[in-house]
Scaffold this active site. Structure first.
Site, mmCIF file in Angstrom:
data_model
loop_
_atom_site.group_PDB
_atom_site.id
_atom_site.type_symbol
_atom_site.label_atom_id
_atom_site.label_comp_id
_atom_site.label_asym_id
_atom_site.label_seq_id
_atom_site.Cartn_x
_atom_site.Cartn_y
_atom_site.Cartn_z
ATOM 1 N N ASP A 156 0.868 -1.175 0.000
ATOM 2 C CA ASP A 156 0.000 0.000 0.000
ATOM 3 C C ASP A 156 0.910 1.231 0.000
ATOM 4 O OD1 ASP A 156 -2.347 1.692 0.530
ATOM 5 O OD2 ASP A 156 -1.482 1.853 2.538
ATOM 6 N N TYR B 159 -0.162 4.940 0.797
ATOM 7 C CA TYR B 159 -0.428 6.025 1.743
ATOM 8 C C TYR B 159 -0.494 5.511 3.180
ATOM 9 C CZ TYR B 159 -1.360 8.676 -2.455
ATOM 10 O OH TYR B 159 -1.238 9.281 -3.680
ATOM 11 N N ARG C 234 -7.159 12.782 6.806
ATOM 12 C CA ARG C 234 -6.950 11.403 6.376
ATOM 13 C C ARG C 234 -8.194 10.546 6.634
ATOM 14 N NH1 ARG C 234 -5.117 7.612 2.996
ATOM 15 N NH2 ARG C 234 -4.333 5.751 4.045
ATOM 16 N N SER D 78 -2.600 0.713 -4.836
ATOM 17 C CA SER D 78 -3.056 1.900 -4.102
ATOM 18 C C SER D 78 -4.361 2.459 -4.635
ATOM 19 C CB SER D 78 -1.966 2.975 -4.182
ATOM 20 O OG SER D 78 -2.403 4.197 -3.627
ATOM 21 N N ASN D 79 -5.037 3.197 -3.748
ATOM 22 C CA ASN D 79 -6.213 3.974 -4.141
ATOM 23 C C ASN D 79 -5.858 5.160 -5.026
ATOM 24 O OD1 ASN D 79 -8.195 2.485 -2.802
ATOM 25 N ND2 ASN D 79 -8.058 3.691 -0.924
#
Length: 221
Positions: free
Chosen positions: A10, A12, A41, A116-117
């Site tokens: 991942d 972040y 966040r 990742s997003n």
């Protein structure tokens, strides 16, 4: 951990410090900078989950902007700082140990990837600005499937690309919900517990928990 062919990270909170943008502005924001960063966040993540459930997809950068706007309003931060915070978010700092650990893993001939997003352009800028782009075989973005983690379609991406089994992947995240998502999917999920948190009750318990990525070097010996 045996038979691992790919190590997937991942981005972040795992490789890159999501609070580093606000921290670089702490002289302007004041003592509330850390509470503001955490709220930004949390709101950002909530928006990804809610949009996935509502099937109202917006990409991660748009969600980052939307969640920042709300957070700035809640913490009464002057709107003149908006562009500065967004520009700093594009070039978040990696955690201290990340570059050396990635180099060591690369020398061991593991496939290394990010899942990742983030949008492809955002992730590419992030790794290039930190001079990490030569260490990854691939950068997988949820934009390929149009839904955010922890949807199983996201975790499918590396499996389809590498044509490997789920249990041949070591997946690392600092986010407990992401560790559970990957673990329930079938990955060997490893929790990077940087802040001494408590793991969520989401039908998965990781076999390995590490304080930072240095712990991964011991696991992959």
């Amino acid at each position: 951990m045996k038979n691992i062919k790919a190590i997937i990270f991942d981005a972040y909170g795992t490789l890159f410090d999501v609070n580093s943008a606000a921290e670089k502005c702490k002289d302007k924001i004041g003592d509330k900078w850390e509470a503001f960063a955490n709220y930004w966040r949390t709101t950002q993540l909530e928006y990804t989950w809610l949009r996935s459930l509502m099937k109202r997809h917006r990409d991660f950068w748009q969600i980052t902007e939307d969640s920042l706007d709300k957070s700035m309003s809640v913490f009464k931060i002057d709107n003149s700082m908006r562009d500065e915070l967004l520009n700093l978010y594009r070039i978040l700092s990696p955690f201290e140990e990340v570059p050396e650990v990635l180099k060591s893993l690369k020398e061991k001939n593991f496939k290394l990837a990010i899942l990742s997003n983030g949008t492809p352009s955002l992730l590419n800028e992030l790794v290039q600005s930190n001079k990490l782009d030569n260490l990854f075989n691939d950068i997988f973005s949820i934009e390929e499937v149009g839904v955010f983690k922890p949807d199983s379609k996201v975790y499918d991406l590396p499996i389809k690309k590498y044509k490997i089994e789920k249990n041949e992947v070591a997946f690392l995240s600092a986010n407990t919900w992401d560790v559970s998502g990957g673990g329930n999917y079938g990955y060997n999920s490893i929790w990077v517990n940087r802040n001494n948190n408590i793991f969520d009750k989401l039908d998965y318990s990781p076999q390995n928990e590490i304080k930072n990525l240095n712990g991964l070097l011991d696991i992959t010996k």
